[in-house]
Design an enzyme around this catalytic site. Sequence first.
Site, PDB file in Angstrom:
ATOM      1  N   LYS A 208      56.867  28.280  51.954  1.00  0.00           N
ATOM      2  CA  LYS A 208      57.524  28.640  50.690  1.00  0.00           C
ATOM      3  C   LYS A 208      56.603  29.470  49.792  1.00  0.00           C
ATOM      4  O   LYS A 208      57.024  30.482  49.247  1.00  0.00           O
ATOM      5  CB  LYS A 208      57.959  27.375  49.917  1.00  0.00           C
ATOM      6  CG  LYS A 208      58.960  26.510  50.648  1.00  0.00           C
ATOM      7  CD  LYS A 208      59.509  25.391  49.767  1.00  0.00           C
ATOM      8  CE  LYS A 208      58.480  24.364  49.365  1.00  0.00           C
ATOM      9  NZ  LYS A 208      57.982  23.502  50.447  1.00  0.00           N
TER      10      LYS A 208
ATOM     11  N   ARG B 189      64.078  19.301  44.303  1.00  0.00           N
ATOM     12  CA  ARG B 189      63.751  18.482  45.469  1.00  0.00           C
ATOM     13  C   ARG B 189      64.666  17.271  45.572  1.00  0.00           C
ATOM     14  O   ARG B 189      64.538  16.490  46.522  1.00  0.00           O
ATOM     15  CB  ARG B 189      62.305  17.994  45.367  1.00  0.00           C
ATOM     16  CG  ARG B 189      61.286  18.875  46.076  1.00  0.00           C
ATOM     17  CD  ARG B 189      59.927  18.312  45.727  1.00  0.00           C
ATOM     18  NE  ARG B 189      58.915  18.527  46.721  1.00  0.00           N
ATOM     19  CZ  ARG B 189      58.009  19.507  46.670  1.00  0.00           C
ATOM     20  NH1 ARG B 189      58.039  20.394  45.711  1.00  0.00           N
ATOM     21  NH2 ARG B 189      57.071  19.594  47.590  1.00  0.00           N
TER      22      ARG B 189
ATOM     23  N   ARG C 296      45.801  24.007  56.773  1.00  0.00           N
ATOM     24  CA  ARG C 296      45.667  24.357  55.351  1.00  0.00           C
ATOM     25  C   ARG C 296      44.714  23.396  54.645  1.00  0.00           C
ATOM     26  O   ARG C 296      43.919  23.804  53.808  1.00  0.00           O
ATOM     27  CB  ARG C 296      47.046  24.325  54.673  1.00  0.00           C
ATOM     28  CG  ARG C 296      47.004  24.818  53.240  1.00  0.00           C
ATOM     29  CD  ARG C 296      48.377  24.934  52.646  1.00  0.00           C
ATOM     30  NE  ARG C 296      48.916  23.638  52.259  1.00  0.00           N
ATOM     31  CZ  ARG C 296      50.162  23.456  51.781  1.00  0.00           C
ATOM     32  NH1 ARG C 296      50.971  24.487  51.675  1.00  0.00           N
ATOM     33  NH2 ARG C 296      50.579  22.267  51.433  1.00  0.00           N
TER      34      ARG C 296
ATOM     35  N   ARG D 155      43.241  20.507  48.857  1.00  0.00           N
ATOM     36  CA  ARG D 155      44.325  19.773  48.196  1.00  0.00           C
ATOM     37  C   ARG D 155      44.274  18.300  48.578  1.00  0.00           C
ATOM     38  O   ARG D 155      44.128  17.974  49.754  1.00  0.00           O
ATOM     39  CB  ARG D 155      45.683  20.371  48.605  1.00  0.00           C
ATOM     40  CG  ARG D 155      46.146  21.464  47.685  1.00  0.00           C
ATOM     41  CD  ARG D 155      47.437  22.074  48.145  1.00  0.00           C
ATOM     42  NE  ARG D 155      48.550  21.132  48.221  1.00  0.00           N
ATOM     43  CZ  ARG D 155      49.830  21.481  48.222  1.00  0.00           C
ATOM     44  NH1 ARG D 155      50.143  22.761  48.134  1.00  0.00           N
ATOM     45  NH2 ARG D 155      50.778  20.591  48.309  1.00  0.00           N
TER      46      ARG D 155
ATOM     47  N   ARG E   3      54.843  12.892  52.908  1.00  0.00           N
ATOM     48  CA  ARG E   3      55.541  14.056  52.331  1.00  0.00           C
ATOM     49  C   ARG E   3      56.687  14.507  53.235  1.00  0.00           C
ATOM     50  O   ARG E   3      57.746  14.916  52.764  1.00  0.00           O
ATOM     51  CB  ARG E   3      54.557  15.203  52.093  1.00  0.00           C
ATOM     52  CG  ARG E   3      53.638  14.926  50.902  1.00  0.00           C
ATOM     53  CD  ARG E   3      52.388  15.752  50.957  1.00  0.00           C
ATOM     54  NE  ARG E   3      52.633  17.163  50.756  1.00  0.00           N
ATOM     55  CZ  ARG E   3      51.830  18.126  51.233  1.00  0.00           C
ATOM     56  NH1 ARG E   3      50.760  17.817  51.934  1.00  0.00           N
ATOM     57  NH2 ARG E   3      52.103  19.385  50.998  1.00  0.00           N
TER      58      ARG E   3
HETATM   59  P1  AMP Z   1      54.152  21.317  46.611  1.00  0.00           P
HETATM   60  O1  AMP Z   1      52.981  22.134  46.152  1.00  0.00           O
HETATM   61  O2  AMP Z   1      55.466  21.946  46.297  1.00  0.00           O
HETATM   62  O3  AMP Z   1      54.034  20.904  48.064  1.00  0.00           O
HETATM   63  O4  AMP Z   1      54.128  19.963  45.756  1.00  0.00           O
HETATM   64  C1  AMP Z   1      53.025  19.064  45.837  1.00  0.00           C
HETATM   65  C2  AMP Z   1      53.418  17.726  45.252  1.00  0.00           C
HETATM   66  O5  AMP Z   1      53.771  17.870  43.874  1.00  0.00           O
HETATM   67  C3  AMP Z   1      54.640  17.052  45.889  1.00  0.00           C
HETATM   68  O6  AMP Z   1      54.308  16.318  47.050  1.00  0.00           O
HETATM   69  C4  AMP Z   1      55.111  16.140  44.746  1.00  0.00           C
HETATM   70  O7  AMP Z   1      54.273  15.001  44.633  1.00  0.00           O
HETATM   71  C5  AMP Z   1      54.850  17.014  43.526  1.00  0.00           C
HETATM   72  N1  AMP Z   1      56.033  17.858  43.225  1.00  0.00           N
HETATM   73  C6  AMP Z   1      56.120  19.223  43.269  1.00  0.00           C
HETATM   74  N2  AMP Z   1      57.353  19.651  42.941  1.00  0.00           N
HETATM   75  C7  AMP Z   1      58.077  18.528  42.680  1.00  0.00           C
HETATM   76  C8  AMP Z   1      59.430  18.294  42.320  1.00  0.00           C
HETATM   77  N3  AMP Z   1      60.307  19.308  42.185  1.00  0.00           N
HETATM   78  N4  AMP Z   1      59.825  17.002  42.145  1.00  0.00           N
HETATM   79  C9  AMP Z   1      58.974  15.972  42.280  1.00  0.00           C
HETATM   80  N5  AMP Z   1      57.693  16.126  42.646  1.00  0.00           N
HETATM   81  C10 AMP Z   1      57.232  17.384  42.853  1.00  0.00           C
END
Ligand code: AMP
Length: 202
Positions: A26, A101, A140, A146, A157
């Site tokens: 993404k 999400r 990654r 991270r 996840r």
């Molecule tokens: P990402 O960078 O999109 O993979 O997001 C990393 C983490 O941030 C996720 O595993 C969630 O813990 C949190 N997170 C990001 N976007 C959301 C969302 N829309 N709703 C809830 N948690 C989020």
Amino acid sequence: MKLSNLFCNLKDMLNIVIFGAPGSGKGTQSENLIKRYNLAHISTGDVLRAEMKNGTELGKLAEGYIAKGQLVPDDVVIGMLANVLDTKKDAAGVIFDGFPRTIPQSDALDEMLKERGQEVSIVVSLEVEEPELIERLIKRGQQSGRSDDNMETIKSRLDVYKNQTSPLKEHYEKTGKLASIKGVGTVDEIFERIAEAVDKIK
Ligand code: AMP
């Protein structure tokens, strides 16, 4: 400017939801979309990581959820998104990366856009099989630093994606806005598939 033109222009805004499991590409494809279509980018993951880095209350709250691979509560993320969206008013459209999400988040997004005379234009869903996702996320993790790119968190996840996020696909399928894109191949190949779907609705 005539009022009708104003509404017409708002409807012409290109609001793209980029959707997919963790590791589906993404972020990478968002960068390509920004360049091609001149859009603003909102990654809720990036916003939360910036809050954590700055040690804000929101960052502190999010930290535990992110480290465990769980979702940050809907009301928190929805409030945060509304604030960020207000800073992107001048853009030709927005790429929503990692949001929505959950079903309540998608309802909130519809509502927020409606209030602004806009709507989701297309939902690009990047389809990648789980073994490939795990391989990409581990790779990654070796570079990103991270906190959530480790095997235990990756597993939760992926479970969270399966149980809480992937049902959104069916939801968007019903609206006729879902474009399922094969998310394997070179970055350029995948992007051309995405651009073809986006150009169709422009
Ligand atoms: P990402 O960078 O999109 O993979 O997001 C990393 C983490 O941030 C996720 O595993 C969630 O813990 C949190 N997170 C990001 N976007 C959301 C969302 N829309 N709703 C809830 N948690 C989020």
